[in-house]
Design a protein around this motif. Structure first.
Motif, PDB file in Angstrom:
ATOM      1  N   HIS A   1      52.682  45.292  77.727  1.00 15.96           N
ATOM      2  CA  HIS A   1      52.127  46.487  78.901  1.00 15.96           C
ATOM      3  C   HIS A   1      51.546  45.923  79.864  1.00 15.96           C
ATOM      4  CE1 HIS A   1      51.164  49.520  74.746  1.00 15.96           C
ATOM      5  NE2 HIS A   1      52.183  49.022  74.833  1.00 15.96           N
TER       6      HIS A   1
ATOM      7  N   ASP B   1      48.905  50.720  80.769  1.00 15.20           N
ATOM      8  CA  ASP B   1      50.129  51.737  79.834  1.00 15.20           C
ATOM      9  C   ASP B   1      49.636  52.946  78.171  1.00 15.20           C
ATOM     10  OD1 ASP B   1      51.848  50.613  80.756  1.00 15.20           O
ATOM     11  OD2 ASP B   1      52.604  49.593  79.664  1.00 15.20           O
ATOM     12  N   CYS B   2      47.996  51.821  78.606  1.00 14.60           N
ATOM     13  CA  CYS B   2      47.116  52.935  76.859  1.00 14.60           C
ATOM     14  C   CYS B   2      45.798  53.434  77.526  1.00 14.60           C
ATOM     15  CB  CYS B   2      46.720  52.380  76.076  1.00 14.60           C
ATOM     16  SG  CYS B   2      48.395  51.189  74.542  1.00 14.60           S
TER      17      CYS B   2
END
Length: 574
Positions: free
Chosen positions: A103, A86-87
């Motif tokens: 996540h 996600d990041c």
């Protein structure tokens, strides 16, 4: 399917060049420090250099995966071992528990392995397809350079010949004019000489008259002396003769200009023709890794369910007109497979009744082999696509595009010139199973046609345009004949299977199911179905342009580029 690390030697080792500038040798080693492939000679030099002697050099078959090892900045005691999808950042296990709990997380080694394998797959594609095709484009460009130079030299010779011809014509006209002027001069000189003689005769007459007067004046006689009598008859002077001045010729300069002379000499122009895009082989038809490494080919014989429905248990149905129809996708049964050693990428196959086959590859070789893989004959013919076929007598005939002839290989292996095609390049050829006629797809400049010859080589039919005058063909690669006499041609430029009847009348063009249909090998079966491949799928059509069924790469072996049927009606897929 992406390549694994163990696949690397089969693909890259054989085709990757040494990474040292100007070195043309194949790579055998890999410097893990420089990330550079090397040949044996460059490896030795690399190890001798003080700057690189401590570099890790390994055989190229076993490159090591270097998984980066790094401590987490937030938690220095922890190593980064995960990726937050996600990041899009690397994290340690503690970061994952604290800040990325909800996540999507992926194992660092797994992600690295996946992308490492993708890189290997990309290397394979680059060296198998992109570099190979680019090098082929370079070869094509070199050939174009040679052709252009020959054409330009020919144009120069034509210009010089035209100029010499014009010079000779100018010399001839000038010579004729000078001869005419000489004749005028001769005529005028002759007239002036006559006039000059007239005055010379007149002067002689006057001188004689003067002498006569002197005689009269000096005479001592009285009798018959004219001076004492009338002198009018004796002293009468004839008038001076009249003559005319000659009219000399006048030269009138011709009216000419550079533009006019250029028009007389002809001009050099570039035809207003759209340039043809260089052909790039579709990536799906690039040779497989096994073919590249072992230089051999598996030819798979398939029983097509269309002909032997009872083997696979697929039921055929019939439409309202009573014609047989099949599901668009159905299973097929692999009967056998055999290997032809020394063959790279197969472009065409000709099957004989004696259990022997003729195979042609992308390097221009024609190879005869038996079903056990024993090579019987090998010829460098330089042909492409569907350029050979077997006659009813079992002789192989093949096209020679460069010399514009069709050659015959008899069963005693003697090669003779069979048919000369004039200015046309013969591309593809097929011998009719109905009457032994020979069908030849040809090309000349930007035109194409199909010509029918008798079995003795006599031209009996030419097919080039439809009844509206439209060109039927662009670049015929493969050709065959159906049981009803229809002539079926795979045309690469038209992106279609072009079908005409036996009299040459246009019937239809099949253009596939998508927007980029490029037909290759084509054949017909014993019930008149048309079978054609495009490097991805095999299409089965009826005699009236209807798609009956479709075989994909999941059902057949590899990427089909050529098709053929044997006497048992088994489909051979290459």
């Amino acid at each position: 399917m992406p390549l694994s690390e163990t696949d690397l030697p089969l693909i890259v080792l054989h085709y990757l060049m040494c990474g040292t500038e100007d070195c043309k040798l194949k790579c055998q080693f890999y410097c893990s420090s420089c990330h550079r492939p090397m040949c044996e000679q460059c490896r030795d030099e690399h190890q001798k250099s003080p700057d690189t002697k401590n570099h890790e050099l390994v055989p190229f078959r076993q490159p090591k995966r270097h998984l980066p090892v790094e401590k987490c900045k937030e938690h220095p005691t922890k190593e980064i071992d995960m990726i937050c999808e996600d990041c899009h950042i690397p994290v340690c296990s503690k970061c994952a528990m604290q800040d990325h709990r909800k996540h999507a997380l992926n194992d660092l080694q797994t992600k690295h392995s996946e992308n490492f394998t993708l890189c290997l797959d990309n290397i394979n594609k680059i060296h198998q397809y992109f570099i190979s095709n680019s090098q082929n484009m370079q070869k094509d460009i070199k050939e174009n350079v040679k052709q252009i130079k020959e054409i330009i030299d020919s144009v120069r010779r034509s210009l010089m010949t035209e100029a010499e011809s014009m010079k000779r014509l100018v010399d001839t006209v000038t010579s004729d004019n000078i001869e005419q002027v000489n004749e005028m001069e001769e005529s005028l000189m002759e007239e002036l000489q006559i006039e000059d003689k007239t005055y010379q005769d007149y002067i002689s007459y006057l001188e004689d008259l003067v002498k006569e007067c002197h005689v009269y004046m000096s005479s001592t006689k009285l009798y018959n002396n004219p001076i004492f009598f009338s002198l009018s008859n004796h002293l009468k002077i004839q008038p001076i003769p009249e003559t005319v001045k000659p009219v000399p010729p006048v030269f009138t300069a011709g009216q000419y200009s550079k533009k006019g002379v250029a028009k007389l000499l002809g001009r050099v122009t570039v035809p207003d023709t759209k340039p043809r895009i260089r052909k790039i082989k579709p990536i799906e038809t690039a040779p497989t890794q096994y073919n590249l490494y072992n230089c051999s080919l598996y030819l798979t014989v398939l029983f097509c369910i269309l002909y032997i429905l009872f083997i696979s248990g697929v039921d055929a149905s019939f439409d309202n007109s009573g014609k047989q129809t099949l599901p668009l996708s159905f299973p097929v049964t692999k009967v056998s497979e055999y290997t032809v050693p020394g063959v790279n990428s197969v472009w065409h196959i000709s099957l004989s009744k004696a259990g022997r086959i003729w195979v042609s590859d992308d390097r221009g070789y024609l190879i005869q082999t038996d079903l056990q893989g024993n090579q019987l004959q090998k010829i460098h013919s330089r042909g492409e696509y569907g350029y050979h076929t077997l006659t009813q007598d079992g002789d192989l005939i093949y096209t020679d595009r460069k010399n514009k002839v069709i050659k015959r290989i008899a069963r005693d292996n003697t090669i003779t010139e069979f048919i000369k095609t004039g200015d046309w390049e013969p591309i593809c050829i097929y011998c009719s199973r109905i009457n032994g006629d020979i069908l030849v797809g040809m090309r000349k400049d930007y035109e194409a046609k199909v010509t029918r010859y008798s079995k003795t080589g006599k031209e009996i039919q030419t097919i080039q345009r439809d009844n509206k005058g439209k060109e039927l063909y662009g670049d015929p690669h493969y050709i065959t004949e159906n049981i009803n006499g229809d002539i079926c041609t795979s045309d690469y430029n038209k992106q279609a299977v072009v079908v005409v009847d036996k009299s040459g009348q246009y019937r239809f063009s099949y253009k596939g199911q998508g927007t980029n249909f490029r037909p290759y090998g084509i054949c017909t079966d014993i019930v008149g179905h048309i079978i054609v491949c495009d490097g991805i799928s095999v299409y089965i059509l009826n005699q009236d342009d209807q798609l009956l069924s479709l075989l994909t790469t999941q059902q057949i072996v590899g990427y089909p580029s050529s098709l053929s049927l044997d006497v048992q009606n088994n489909l051979h897929d290459m």
